[in-house]
Motif scaffolding. Sequence first.
Motif, PDB file in Angstrom:
ATOM      1  N   VAL A  84      -1.880 -14.533 -10.164  1.00  0.00           N
ATOM      2  CA  VAL A  84      -2.185 -13.131  -9.982  1.00  0.00           C
ATOM      3  C   VAL A  84      -1.051 -12.502  -9.161  1.00  0.00           C
ATOM      4  O   VAL A  84      -0.498 -13.142  -8.268  1.00  0.00           O
ATOM      5  N   PHE A  85      -0.646 -11.281  -9.511  1.00  0.00           N
ATOM      6  CA  PHE A  85       0.468 -10.569  -8.861  1.00  0.00           C
ATOM      7  C   PHE A  85       1.801 -11.279  -9.039  1.00  0.00           C
ATOM      8  O   PHE A  85       2.632 -11.277  -8.152  1.00  0.00           O
ATOM      9  N   LEU A 163      -1.945  -3.194 -14.815  1.00  0.00           N
ATOM     10  CA  LEU A 163      -2.528  -2.439 -13.703  1.00  0.00           C
ATOM     11  C   LEU A 163      -3.590  -3.279 -12.983  1.00  0.00           C
ATOM     12  O   LEU A 163      -3.758  -3.170 -11.771  1.00  0.00           O
ATOM     13  N   MET A 164      -4.286  -4.120 -13.760  1.00  0.00           N
ATOM     14  CA  MET A 164      -5.352  -4.918 -13.164  1.00  0.00           C
ATOM     15  C   MET A 164      -4.814  -6.143 -12.423  1.00  0.00           C
ATOM     16  O   MET A 164      -5.327  -6.504 -11.379  1.00  0.00           O
ATOM     17  N   ILE A 165      -3.799  -6.822 -12.987  1.00  0.00           N
ATOM     18  CA  ILE A 165      -3.386  -8.098 -12.391  1.00  0.00           C
ATOM     19  C   ILE A 165      -1.994  -8.062 -11.777  1.00  0.00           C
ATOM     20  O   ILE A 165      -1.519  -9.054 -11.252  1.00  0.00           O
ATOM     21  N   GLY A 166      -1.319  -6.897 -11.859  1.00  0.00           N
ATOM     22  CA  GLY A 166       0.084  -6.859 -11.441  1.00  0.00           C
ATOM     23  C   GLY A 166       0.298  -6.695  -9.951  1.00  0.00           C
ATOM     24  O   GLY A 166       1.124  -7.368  -9.349  1.00  0.00           O
ATOM     25  N   GLY A 167      -0.445  -5.771  -9.343  1.00  0.00           N
ATOM     26  CA  GLY A 167      -0.236  -5.520  -7.927  1.00  0.00           C
ATOM     27  C   GLY A 167       0.982  -4.666  -7.640  1.00  0.00           C
ATOM     28  O   GLY A 167       1.368  -4.508  -6.486  1.00  0.00           O
ATOM     29  N   ASN A 168       1.609  -4.144  -8.722  1.00  0.00           N
ATOM     30  CA  ASN A 168       2.618  -3.093  -8.528  1.00  0.00           C
ATOM     31  C   ASN A 168       3.757  -3.487  -7.587  1.00  0.00           C
ATOM     32  O   ASN A 168       4.177  -2.707  -6.752  1.00  0.00           O
ATOM     33  N   ILE A 169       4.267  -4.712  -7.705  1.00  0.00           N
ATOM     34  CA  ILE A 169       5.344  -5.147  -6.817  1.00  0.00           C
ATOM     35  C   ILE A 169       6.688  -4.814  -7.448  1.00  0.00           C
ATOM     36  O   ILE A 169       6.990  -5.291  -8.545  1.00  0.00           O
ATOM     37  N   LYS A 174       6.179  -4.446 -11.327  1.00  0.00           N
ATOM     38  CA  LYS A 174       6.135  -3.000 -11.549  1.00  0.00           C
ATOM     39  C   LYS A 174       6.921  -2.651 -12.810  1.00  0.00           C
ATOM     40  O   LYS A 174       8.113  -2.382 -12.760  1.00  0.00           O
TER      41      LYS A 174
ATOM     42  N   LYS B 127      -1.052 -13.654   0.378  1.00  0.00           N
ATOM     43  CA  LYS B 127      -0.884 -12.321  -0.200  1.00  0.00           C
ATOM     44  C   LYS B 127      -1.715 -11.305   0.587  1.00  0.00           C
ATOM     45  O   LYS B 127      -2.819 -11.618   1.043  1.00  0.00           O
ATOM     46  N   ILE B 159       3.212  -8.711   0.220  1.00  0.00           N
ATOM     47  CA  ILE B 159       2.434  -7.501  -0.048  1.00  0.00           C
ATOM     48  C   ILE B 159       2.283  -7.235  -1.546  1.00  0.00           C
ATOM     49  O   ILE B 159       3.253  -7.298  -2.300  1.00  0.00           O
ATOM     50  N   VAL B 160       1.066  -6.968  -1.981  1.00  0.00           N
ATOM     51  CA  VAL B 160       0.848  -6.452  -3.330  1.00  0.00           C
ATOM     52  C   VAL B 160       0.205  -5.074  -3.201  1.00  0.00           C
ATOM     53  O   VAL B 160      -0.558  -4.820  -2.277  1.00  0.00           O
ATOM     54  N   TYR B 161       0.552  -4.190  -4.133  1.00  0.00           N
ATOM     55  CA  TYR B 161       0.089  -2.811  -4.015  1.00  0.00           C
ATOM     56  C   TYR B 161      -1.049  -2.524  -4.982  1.00  0.00           C
ATOM     57  O   TYR B 161      -0.908  -2.684  -6.186  1.00  0.00           O
ATOM     58  N   GLY B 162      -2.187  -2.123  -4.430  1.00  0.00           N
ATOM     59  CA  GLY B 162      -3.283  -1.661  -5.271  1.00  0.00           C
ATOM     60  C   GLY B 162      -3.032  -0.198  -5.562  1.00  0.00           C
ATOM     61  O   GLY B 162      -2.403   0.482  -4.761  1.00  0.00           O
ATOM     62  N   GLN B 167      -8.791  -0.224  -5.535  1.00  0.00           N
ATOM     63  CA  GLN B 167      -8.230  -1.436  -6.126  1.00  0.00           C
ATOM     64  C   GLN B 167      -7.823  -2.444  -5.049  1.00  0.00           C
ATOM     65  O   GLN B 167      -7.978  -3.646  -5.245  1.00  0.00           O
ATOM     66  N   GLN B 170     -10.823  -4.199  -4.327  1.00  0.00           N
ATOM     67  CA  GLN B 170     -11.149  -5.113  -5.423  1.00  0.00           C
ATOM     68  C   GLN B 170     -10.357  -6.424  -5.288  1.00  0.00           C
ATOM     69  O   GLN B 170     -10.901  -7.505  -5.457  1.00  0.00           O
ATOM     70  N   TYR B 171      -9.069  -6.304  -4.943  1.00  0.00           N
ATOM     71  CA  TYR B 171      -8.241  -7.498  -4.735  1.00  0.00           C
ATOM     72  C   TYR B 171      -8.781  -8.354  -3.593  1.00  0.00           C
ATOM     73  O   TYR B 171      -8.764  -9.570  -3.644  1.00  0.00           O
TER      74      TYR B 171
END
Lengths: 224, 250
Positions: A84-85, A163-169, A174, B127, B159-162, B167, B170-171
């Motif tokens: 995940v992420f 969007l659900m499993i990425g974590g926008n890093i 990203k 994380k 760091i991970v960004y919700g 969200q 949720q993480y």
Amino acid sequence: MDWQPLWLTFRLAIITSCILFVLALPLAYWLAFTKFKGKGIIEAVIGMPLVLPPSVLGFYLLLAFSPSHWFGAWVENILGLRLVFSFPGLVIGSVIYSLPFMVYPLRAGLQSLPVSLREASFTLGKGRWETFYKILLPNCKSAILTSLVLTFAHTIGEFGVVLMIGGNIPGVTKVASVAIYNEVEALNYDVANQYALVLFAITFVILLLVYSLNNRFLRVRQTS
Amino acid sequence: MNIKRIFFPVLIFLSGCSKPSEKIIVATAANVQYVMKELKTEFEKETGKEIEVVVSSSGKLTAQIREGAPFDVFVSADTKYPEEIFSKGGSDEKPKIYAYGTLALWSLSIPENELNLKVLNTDKVKKIAVPNPKMAPYGEAAVQALQKENLLESLKSKIVYGESIAQAAQYITTGSVEAGFTALSVILAPEMKGKGHYQIVDSTSYKPIAQAALLLRHSDNSPKKETSQKFYDFLFSQKAKAIFKKYGYK
């Protein structure tokens, strides 16, 4: 505008297409020629990503990849990897998400070949394997191209799963579609527009190239 | 089988006409959604008027309002977005601050006595979930707090960004991350009761999270005008203040 999300998107699409091609070829071959009665079940499972909302897939992947879940914990303990992420996690997600787009055109391509082609090859003493990659594959160039392009394009457009499993890093998960979404959220319509235009242009050029190539393949077949 | 025979009744059924609703729509930022349930109940009891709540991130709601979404009151997670709408002429009066948000650190696996910003730097935490600072004010606050403790650089890789506090929550609650930052109002929500442990982040380590509401523009003959004004005033009443307090707002 930052080029990193775009580069990440194309990297994800290329890797996903390569992995899926290797996975989908035997699967498509088996689906095309098997006499197995329960084939429908397998086909339904493969087709699920076509009809499932990406958020459903993303949600289940988030749970599966989470270290508090047996699968996530197992991967973390054995491989020391948290899916995940992470980019590998996105690749797995994309492979599942784009599976039908690779398998279906390949299967259709193989099935559309005249039966006499295979039989002639067998009669001349060639084995299954040799027949497959020397006779059948070269004759479905157009199907291979279609499946590769569809998979590639579908992965570029992936959004809900990421969007659900990425974590926008940045630089890791990203991708461009998420970057556009973020810029719109932050009301930076100009930047969002730049990303969107680049994506639009690149994907259009890819499709254009592919279809002109495809037409050439088909012409060769018609005249030969 | 005559396809048209089946098709038309279905079409007619689907296109069922509905009376335009008298209900006002309150566009609500994600961190306010839980307290909003209670506010809604209280307001409906008081006035007998029903309201409809739409929840999303402040940024998304702002974009929708700018594109003409039929919302009546906007309850934002910050002051920037309502200001933006006001400056573009979406309202007759300036946004007003209804509450100040509280940032908290939340975790399922780390016991309460060990839970603080320092623990994030240990091996216990692989994380950390942070709402995206670009669009979530609580994410911005979390980044400021980490910066103040000089932890931001060393924690970058964790760091991970919700995409919103929801969200990030949720993480945290799925155990995908060991710890994360979110709004206290989320942790105190009835839905989250008894999940993990939390620690309130020192409020001097980040800029106050001022949350503003905006009464969106109505035409004078709009049937929703009066109720919208009522609800907007209710947000700043003593009763509402007490409810906000219960959910960790200041």
